[in-house]
Design a protein around this motif. Structure first.
Motif, PDB file in Angstrom:
ATOM      1  N   ARG A 113      42.494  34.046  51.100  1.00  0.00           N
ATOM      2  CA  ARG A 113      41.367  33.277  50.535  1.00  0.00           C
ATOM      3  C   ARG A 113      41.147  33.664  49.073  1.00  0.00           C
ATOM      4  NH1 ARG A 113      39.612  34.223  55.864  1.00  0.00           N
ATOM      5  NH2 ARG A 113      38.465  36.112  55.309  1.00  0.00           N
ATOM      6  N   ALA A 114      41.291  34.958  48.756  1.00  0.00           N
ATOM      7  CA  ALA A 114      41.134  35.391  47.369  1.00  0.00           C
ATOM      8  C   ALA A 114      42.260  34.835  46.496  1.00  0.00           C
ATOM      9  CB  ALA A 114      41.125  36.923  47.300  1.00  0.00           C
ATOM     10  N   HIS A 115      43.459  34.777  47.051  1.00  0.00           N
ATOM     11  CA  HIS A 115      44.598  34.218  46.304  1.00  0.00           C
ATOM     12  C   HIS A 115      44.369  32.740  46.020  1.00  0.00           C
ATOM     13  CE1 HIS A 115      48.691  32.466  45.911  1.00  0.00           C
ATOM     14  NE2 HIS A 115      48.968  33.605  45.282  1.00  0.00           N
ATOM     15  N   GLU A 116      43.877  32.027  47.004  1.00  0.00           N
ATOM     16  CA  GLU A 116      43.592  30.590  46.805  1.00  0.00           C
ATOM     17  C   GLU A 116      42.520  30.412  45.735  1.00  0.00           C
ATOM     18  OE1 GLU A 116      44.376  26.641  47.385  1.00  0.00           O
ATOM     19  OE2 GLU A 116      45.410  28.395  48.232  1.00  0.00           O
ATOM     20  N   GLN A 117      41.511  31.278  45.763  1.00  0.00           N
ATOM     21  CA  GLN A 117      40.447  31.210  44.757  1.00  0.00           C
ATOM     22  C   GLN A 117      41.015  31.447  43.359  1.00  0.00           C
ATOM     23  OE1 GLN A 117      37.140  30.124  43.913  1.00  0.00           O
ATOM     24  NE2 GLN A 117      36.517  31.304  45.705  1.00  0.00           N
ATOM     25  N   PHE A 118      41.966  32.381  43.257  1.00  0.00           N
ATOM     26  CA  PHE A 118      42.533  32.671  41.941  1.00  0.00           C
ATOM     27  C   PHE A 118      43.417  31.533  41.453  1.00  0.00           C
ATOM     28  CE2 PHE A 118      45.907  34.339  39.207  1.00  0.00           C
ATOM     29  CZ  PHE A 118      45.149  34.945  38.213  1.00  0.00           C
ATOM     30  N   THR A 119      44.277  31.002  42.326  1.00  0.00           N
ATOM     31  CA  THR A 119      45.220  29.974  41.886  1.00  0.00           C
ATOM     32  C   THR A 119      44.538  28.638  41.616  1.00  0.00           C
ATOM     33  OG1 THR A 119      45.753  29.510  44.212  1.00  0.00           O
ATOM     34  CG2 THR A 119      47.206  31.023  43.023  1.00  0.00           C
ATOM     35  N   THR A 120      43.384  28.419  42.197  1.00  0.00           N
ATOM     36  CA  THR A 120      42.680  27.150  41.948  1.00  0.00           C
ATOM     37  C   THR A 120      41.607  27.271  40.878  1.00  0.00           C
ATOM     38  OG1 THR A 120      41.144  27.634  43.767  1.00  0.00           O
ATOM     39  CG2 THR A 120      43.086  26.287  44.279  1.00  0.00           C
ATOM     40  N   ALA A 121      40.892  28.406  40.848  1.00  0.00           N
ATOM     41  CA  ALA A 121      39.772  28.535  39.904  1.00  0.00           C
ATOM     42  C   ALA A 121      39.967  29.655  38.887  1.00  0.00           C
ATOM     43  CB  ALA A 121      38.471  28.777  40.689  1.00  0.00           C
ATOM     44  N   GLY A 122      41.021  30.465  39.049  1.00  0.00           N
ATOM     45  CA  GLY A 122      41.276  31.530  38.087  1.00  0.00           C
ATOM     46  C   GLY A 122      40.356  32.722  38.216  1.00  0.00           C
ATOM     47  N   ARG A 123      39.632  32.821  39.346  1.00  0.00           N
ATOM     48  CA  ARG A 123      38.699  33.935  39.537  1.00  0.00           C
ATOM     49  C   ARG A 123      39.282  34.934  40.528  1.00  0.00           C
ATOM     50  NH1 ARG A 123      34.861  29.936  40.503  1.00  0.00           N
ATOM     51  NH2 ARG A 123      34.558  30.761  42.599  1.00  0.00           N
ATOM     52  N   VAL A 124      39.133  36.233  40.209  1.00  0.00           N
ATOM     53  CA  VAL A 124      39.563  37.299  41.111  1.00  0.00           C
ATOM     54  C   VAL A 124      38.354  37.757  41.917  1.00  0.00           C
ATOM     55  CG1 VAL A 124      40.564  39.603  41.314  1.00  0.00           C
ATOM     56  CG2 VAL A 124      41.367  38.048  39.521  1.00  0.00           C
ATOM     57  N   THR A 125      38.478  37.721  43.231  1.00  0.00           N
ATOM     58  CA  THR A 125      37.369  38.116  44.098  1.00  0.00           C
ATOM     59  C   THR A 125      37.820  39.241  45.028  1.00  0.00           C
ATOM     60  OG1 THR A 125      38.000  36.423  45.709  1.00  0.00           O
ATOM     61  CG2 THR A 125      36.374  35.806  44.036  1.00  0.00           C
ATOM     62  N   ARG A 126      36.874  39.848  45.708  1.00  0.00           N
ATOM     63  CA  ARG A 126      37.193  40.893  46.671  1.00  0.00           C
ATOM     64  C   ARG A 126      38.025  40.305  47.800  1.00  0.00           C
ATOM     65  NH1 ARG A 126      32.014  44.306  48.286  1.00  0.00           N
ATOM     66  NH2 ARG A 126      33.694  45.554  49.182  1.00  0.00           N
ATOM     67  N   PRO A 127      38.921  41.081  48.406  1.00  0.00           N
ATOM     68  CA  PRO A 127      39.151  42.528  48.254  1.00  0.00           C
ATOM     69  C   PRO A 127      40.372  42.848  47.384  1.00  0.00           C
ATOM     70  CG  PRO A 127      40.174  41.786  50.277  1.00  0.00           C
ATOM     71  CD  PRO A 127      39.652  40.547  49.585  1.00  0.00           C
TER      72      PRO A 127
END
Length: 421
Positions: free
Chosen positions: A18-32
């Motif tokens: 889920r964090a990887h998807e957030q990064f590849t779509t929105a460019g944001r790094v989230t936990r964990p």
């Protein structure tokens, strides 16, 4: 470490996806996502690596054979196979060795796992540099020049996210040059912190073997060992000479200045007391010339007439190239620890400070432990703090005890020195 003890791998993998998807779509790094992985993802994005796709095979047949035959790590492949064969076979893992450009030169191990890895081009000749395929253990270990473990969806490319890998860089033991990396690739079983420690130990063994296989230095070269000893050891012309403290200081200074130093420059560098007569220094230099021979020590200015291979210069050179682990293999302790010569004392502090700062920044628990448990690092509070942070939770207990002792001693020492005391 990719996975803490007691963490459920499948649950953690889901959060990472889920964090990887957030990064590849929105460019944001989230936990964990760990800081190391976040930095690698950002480099991968800047390199315009696609989250999908496979590695490119750059070397095949004759080209691959030529690269293997000419590569320095070919000489230590028998050792690497001996150390990793049973581990990889019993655990159904792969052992891969790549060059400094991230090209896989050898991929060996369980046949079924090799077949599965081949479907994503994890094969000999393929380029797995971070700039080519994104976050992965061998590529990121090369980019960071440190041991790295990458678990599941920490990989930047989705086809690689079913795998876990651990890799450690290997350096030329003489020059510190990055030669490549040793990698273990497999399933979730590799997520254990022991896997990272194991591959790091293999890399260090490979460096030690390379040092043993290295040709001896040229006969005219001078070897000078001054780390961790008050009386330097000089090897020249087949002779081993243990130098006096003052001669040790003079040799260190001349090794640092191959262009030579005048008598006045040596006087200022060696003596805090400006009242010391130049005659005293000339007498020391005369004794040193008789010991070494006029063919090695010239005058006007004073200089050594042959190249000097000094251990403290080797450490500084390896640090300059970012080879922190290789620098630690040479660092036997502070430079002439008992010397009070002003320039030697400055060199000693500078080298130790540079090395310990690099260790803290690298956050490698093995290297930090080497420093912390040494005589010169036993009371180095920042290094012990960095070690406690770098270790897995299950291995922190003894270090935390040491930290409490050091903190109490430091507080007692500072508390006893009140203003005006």
């Amino acid at each position: 470490m990719a996975l803490d003890a007691g963490t459920d791998p499948s649950e953690h993998s889901g959060r990472l996806r889920r964090a990887h998807e957030q990064f590849t779509t929105a460019g944001r790094v989230t936990r964990p996502v760990r800081p190391l992985v976040a930095a690698s993802w950002q480099r991968s994005a800047r390199a315009r690596v696609s989250p999908d796709g496979a590695a490119c095979v750059e070397l095949a047949d004759e080209d691959l054979a030529a690269c293997r035959d000419g590569h320095p790590l070919a000489r230590v492949m028998p050792l690497i196979r001996e150390l990793t064969g049973a581990y990889a076979g019993d655990g159904e893992h792969l052992v891969a060795v790549c060059d400094a450009q991230g090209r896989l030169l050898w991929v060996e191990g369980h046949p079924r796992i090799r077949g599965a890895a081949g479907r994503m081009n994890f094969v000999p000749g393929a380029r797995w540099a971070e700039s080519a395929v994104g976050t992965n253990a061998p590529g990121t270990a090369l980019a960071e020049d440190r041991p790295v473990q990458v678990f599941s969806a920490e990989h930047f490319r989705r086809p690689v996210q079913r795998w876990t890998c651990a890799a450690a860089p290997v350096h030329d033991p003489r020059t510190g040059r990055l030669l490549g990396a040793v990698d273990l690739t497999g399933g979730d079983g590799l997520a254990h912190p022991h896997s990272l420690g194991f591959v790091q130990a293999v890399a260090r063994a490979a460096e030690s073997e390379l040092a043993l296989l290295a040709p001896p230095p040229a006969p005219e070269a001078i070897a000078l060992g001054a780390l961790g000893r008050d009386e330097a050891l000089l090897v020249a012309g087949g002779r081993k000479l243990r130098l006096s403290r003052r001669h040790s200081e003079i040799l260190v200074l001349l090794a640092r200045h191959p262009e030579g130093l005048t008598g006045d420059e040596l006087l200022v560098a060696l003596y805090e007391d400006e009242a010391v007569s130049p005659v005293t220094l000339r007498a020391e230099l005369s004794r040193l010339r008789r010991l070494l021979g006029p063919e090695l020590l010239a005058s006007r200015p004073y200089r050594l007439t042959a190249p000097v291979d000094a251990d403290f210069d080797t450490v500084a050179r390896r640090l300059g190239s970012g080879a922190v682990a290789a620098a630690m293999t040479v660092y036997a302790g502070p430079l002439l620890p008992g010397s009070q010569a002003p320039v030697v004392a400055r060199l000693r502090r500078r080298l130790a400070d540079q090395l310990r700062a690099a260790l803290i920044a690298r956050a490698d628990p093995g290297l930090l432990a080497d420093w912390a448990y040494s005589p010169w690092g036993a009371e180095d509070l920042p290094v012990w703090q960095a070690l406690a942070t770098a270790l897995p939770r299950c291995q922190q207990a003894a270090v935390r005890v040491k930290l409490r002792e050091l903190t109490a001693e430091l507080g007692l020492a500072t508390g006893s020195q009140r203003p005006g005391a």
